[in-house]
Design an enzyme around this catalytic site. Structure first.
Site, PDB file in Angstrom:
ATOM      1  N   ASP A  50      18.236 -25.812   1.698  1.00 48.79           N
ATOM      2  CA  ASP A  50      19.345 -24.900   1.985  1.00 48.79           C
ATOM      3  C   ASP A  50      20.639 -25.598   1.570  1.00 48.79           C
ATOM      4  O   ASP A  50      20.676 -26.813   1.388  1.00 48.79           O
ATOM      5  CB  ASP A  50      19.340 -24.514   3.470  1.00 48.79           C
ATOM      6  CG  ASP A  50      20.072 -23.206   3.725  1.00 48.79           C
ATOM      7  OD1 ASP A  50      20.744 -22.698   2.790  1.00 48.79           O
ATOM      8  OD2 ASP A  50      19.996 -22.672   4.850  1.00 48.79           O
ATOM      9  N   CYS A  70      -4.774 -24.407  21.819  1.00 49.67           N
ATOM     10  CA  CYS A  70      -4.594 -25.396  20.758  1.00 49.67           C
ATOM     11  C   CYS A  70      -4.931 -26.783  21.305  1.00 49.67           C
ATOM     12  O   CYS A  70      -5.162 -26.961  22.513  1.00 49.67           O
ATOM     13  CB  CYS A  70      -3.172 -25.338  20.205  1.00 49.67           C
ATOM     14  SG  CYS A  70      -1.933 -26.158  21.225  1.00 49.67           S
TER      15      CYS A  70
HETATM   16  N1  GUN Z   1      19.915 -20.135   7.486  1.00 47.15           N
HETATM   17  C1  GUN Z   1      19.926 -19.172   8.440  1.00 47.15           C
HETATM   18  N2  GUN Z   1      20.689 -18.129   8.031  1.00 47.15           N
HETATM   19  C2  GUN Z   1      21.145 -18.427   6.810  1.00 47.15           C
HETATM   20  C3  GUN Z   1      21.969 -17.719   5.848  1.00 47.15           C
HETATM   21  O1  GUN Z   1      22.433 -16.601   6.063  1.00 47.15           O
HETATM   22  N3  GUN Z   1      22.204 -18.354   4.655  1.00 47.15           N
HETATM   23  C4  GUN Z   1      21.710 -19.609   4.380  1.00 47.15           C
HETATM   24  N4  GUN Z   1      21.951 -20.152   3.188  1.00 47.15           N
HETATM   25  N5  GUN Z   1      20.933 -20.264   5.262  1.00 47.15           N
HETATM   26  C5  GUN Z   1      20.670 -19.682   6.452  1.00 47.15           C
END
Ligand code: GUN
Length: 645
Positions: free
Chosen positions: A70, A261
């Site tokens: 991310d 589990c």
């Molecule tokens: N992680 C949780 N929500 C989001 C989002 O809206 N955009 C991004 N890039 N990461 C996230």
């Protein structure tokens, strides 16, 4: 399937979130095929950054399968700012050799003003475009996420999805939904997801960002999501909370461990309470991952068995707000119907009034509303399925008679049975899937009764001279019509010719039955089961009836007749010149060779394969629906039965 340079991932898939610095749980011992981590956190930490740049992200987080990163957007949404540009974060993700990178989208919170949402969206779209162009210009290897935003405005979500679809990104996550999930706003989540996915290409995976609670997986997959990420497994564990498909349990309230589990089998709640925090967190996190992966296995099996909607209805009963979300799916039945295979392995199970809004019911009701109607309609009482086997002359004696003055002309009458969940089932087609392959209890809930009543009341208005009374709704079990019990002429129920024609109409379209089965018909039945198997016309095989679902599988002559009866492009898949010789030889058709196809094609339909001049090349069974066939550039679209050489 999601293909990356570090391997292929089976979808739907769960990506455990890996903290690049603090990670204590080894996620490899679960079913983990792909993980997600945060490139911005790596970038911000000098030590991590240097290591990632020199050794790559896979070494840094000790995972050699596919890694998604991310971009720092989440930090942007929390702190209002990040000190990295969109281009820089793209470049950085490529430099650390991530498999799937993300541009710096702006996660607009739910219920934000429309002005602010539009402003944010403009930037998100610009950055997504910039990222794709930059990736292409630099010939980057990594795949790219373009995140759908638009807050809780369905029209802005759809607009964003439309715009992003033009970009040719590799994956389309749906962003800024975490606050909806945290606040149980599942109904709004359905609107956000459906308005997004219905405007995204089918060939590109969709990731529901931040969805890590297993009770949501079935619903999200039913809406078309393929990927989930879970930070929940560790965040909940740090708070002594157990994830389950029934919801969340707090350790302090537990007398019993919540599942079977490995952790739940080996420890008691008291054992855990007595432990050091760190050890306890690790064990609860492991439980959370076990449960999450187990649920994904259940979801994948449900897809194979064709009973995902049953699973959704079951899971959504664990929380009233989830049931609300399940009911909200009603609004999208037409979208969901497109993706619902015409035939499934499993029978249709009614689990409550929500089941009446499933694609199978909608599809059947639409067919009824569009069928060629005979002059009169007779509605018969519900009995055992398949109805045509069990309704016989003696039943008519019990019928109400509502003052019709004239005799029924049996050949000009549609005979239907009152049914749950399919409302009305024409007797002639009652063996076709799923009209007899379904189970329901005796219904007593107002919602279901109203639904069926409303449909029937509406439906009978289509019959100009209906013999039926509007007092129809002494529902379920009471016969309604003026059939003359003394009539000798009850052959309609056992009339095989009428039956095969009606099924052909139901399967291929109005009028097909008469045309497909014209000439001197011979209907062969199985000696063992008495069911229709083969239909010949003037000595030539036209079609076989499949025993499991009573749909027709065409023979060569049947395909030719269907082709000459139906106008282009109905029931057809049009292939290009390259593919023509293969189709003629009876080889399967790949999506990338398809130029056009009938918009009504659904997975498992019998289809005609033609060239651009509408010459019949072959016929076969669709493996995908119209949207998927047109969108996919890899994989089989049609399993060809026979080619015309
Ligand atoms: N992680 C949780 N929500 C989001 C989002 O809206 N955009 C991004 N890039 N990461 C996230």
């Amino acid at each position: 399937m999601l293909k990356t340079k570090h391997g292929t991932v089976k979808t739907p898939a769960l990506m455990p979130v890996i903290h690049p610095k603090k990670q204590k749980i080894d996620v490899k011992k679960f079913d983990t095929e792909i993980v997600i981590t945060n490139a911005y956190l790596v970038y911000k930490d000098e030590e991590l950054r240097e290591k990632a740049l020199s050794e790559g992200i896979h070494k840094l987080i000790n995972f050699d399968g596919p890694v998604m990163t991310d971009s720092g957007s989440f930090q942007l949404s929390v702190y209002g700012d990040v000190d990295i540009s969109n281009k820089e974060v793209i470049e950085f993700q490529e430099a650390i050799k991530t498999d799937i990178g993300t541009s710096l989208d702006i996660p607009t919170a739910p219920y934000e003003t429309i002005e602010k949402t539009k402003e944010d969206l403009k930037i998100t779209l610009e950055r997504a475009k910039e990222a794709v162009e930059y990736k292409e210009a630099k010939n980057m290897e990594m795949l790219l996420n373009s995140v759908v935003q638009g807050s809780t405005y369905p029209e802005l979500r759809s607009y964003c999805a439309d715009e992003l679809s033009k970009l040719n990104a590799d994956l389309y996550p749906i962003g800024a939904v975490v606050p909806l999930m945290e606040n149980y706003k599942y109904r709004d989540l359905v609107d956000v997801v459906m308005s997004s996915v219905s405007h995204l290409p089918d060939s590109t995976p969709r990731h529901l960002m931040g969805a890590g609670h297993p009770m949501l997986f079935a619903l999200a997959v039913a809406m078309g999501c393929d990927l989930f990420d879970s930070a929940a497994y560790i965040l909940y564990a740090e708070d002594d909370r157990f994830l389950t498909t029934r919801g969340t349990y707090k350790l302090e309230n537990l007398q019993e461990m919540p599942c079977s589990c490995e952790i739940c089998n080996n420890y008691t709640p008291d054992d855990l309470r007595a432990m050091e925090k760190e050890e306890r967190t690790k064990l609860i996190a492991e439980h959370n991952l076990n449960v999450s992966f187990a649920e994904l296995r259940v979801v994948r099996q449900a897809i194979i068995d064709g009973d995902l909607m049953e699973l959704v209805e079951e899971r959504c009963r664990v929380h009233p707000m989830l049931l609300d979300a399940c009911r909200q799916l009603d609004k999208y039945t037409d979208d969901l119907e497109i993706y619902d295979p015409r035939i499934k392995k499993s029978a249709f199970f009614y689990t409550g009034s929500e089941s009446l809004r499933r694609p199978e019911v909608t599809r059947h009701l639409n067919k009824l509303k569009n069928m060629d109607k005979k002059r009169d309609l007779v509605i018969l009482p519900k009995s055992r399925k398949p109805y045509s086997k069990y309704i016989n002359k003696s039943d008519f004696g019990d019928f109400y008679t509502y003052g019709s003055e004239r005799d029924l002309d049996l050949d000009n009458t549609d005979f239907m049975v009152l049914d749950v969940p399919f409302c009305l089932i024409p007797l002639d087609i009652d063996e076709v899937y799923p009209l007899s392959q379904n189970e329901s209890p005796k219904i007593n809930d107002i919602d279901s009764i109203e639904f069926i009543e409303n449909f029937i009341s509406e439906f009978i208005e289509y019959y100009d001279q209906t013999l039926i009374s509007s007092k129809i709704i002494d529902l379920l079990g009471i016969g309604l019509y003026n059939i003359h019990p003394d009539s000798d002429n009850v052959k309609f129920i056992k009339d095989d010719e009428r039956k095969v024609k009606a099924i052909a109409d139901y399967q291929f379209g109005n009028g097909v039955g008469e045309f497909l089965f014209e000439g001197n018909l011979k209907i062969e039945k199985s000696k063992k089961t008495g069911k229709i198997r083969h239909i010949y016309s003037n000595g030539t095989l036209i079609a076989n009836m499949r025993a499991s679902d009573s749909f027709f599988v065409l023979a060569k002559e049947g395909a030719k007749r269907l082709h000459s009866f139906k106008a282009f492009p109905e029931n057809r898949v049009v292939v290009n010149k390259d593919s023509e010789p293969f189709a003629r030889e009876g080889k399967s058709v790949f999506s990338k060779f398809v130029l056009d196809c009938d918009i009504n094609i659904r997975s498992k339909d019998e289809v005609l394969i033609v060239n651009e001049d509408d010459e019949l090349l072959a016929f076969g069974k669709a493996l995908l629906n119209h949207n998927e066939i047109m969108d996919f550039s890899t994989g089989q679209a049609i399993k060809t039965r026979k080619g015309f050489g």
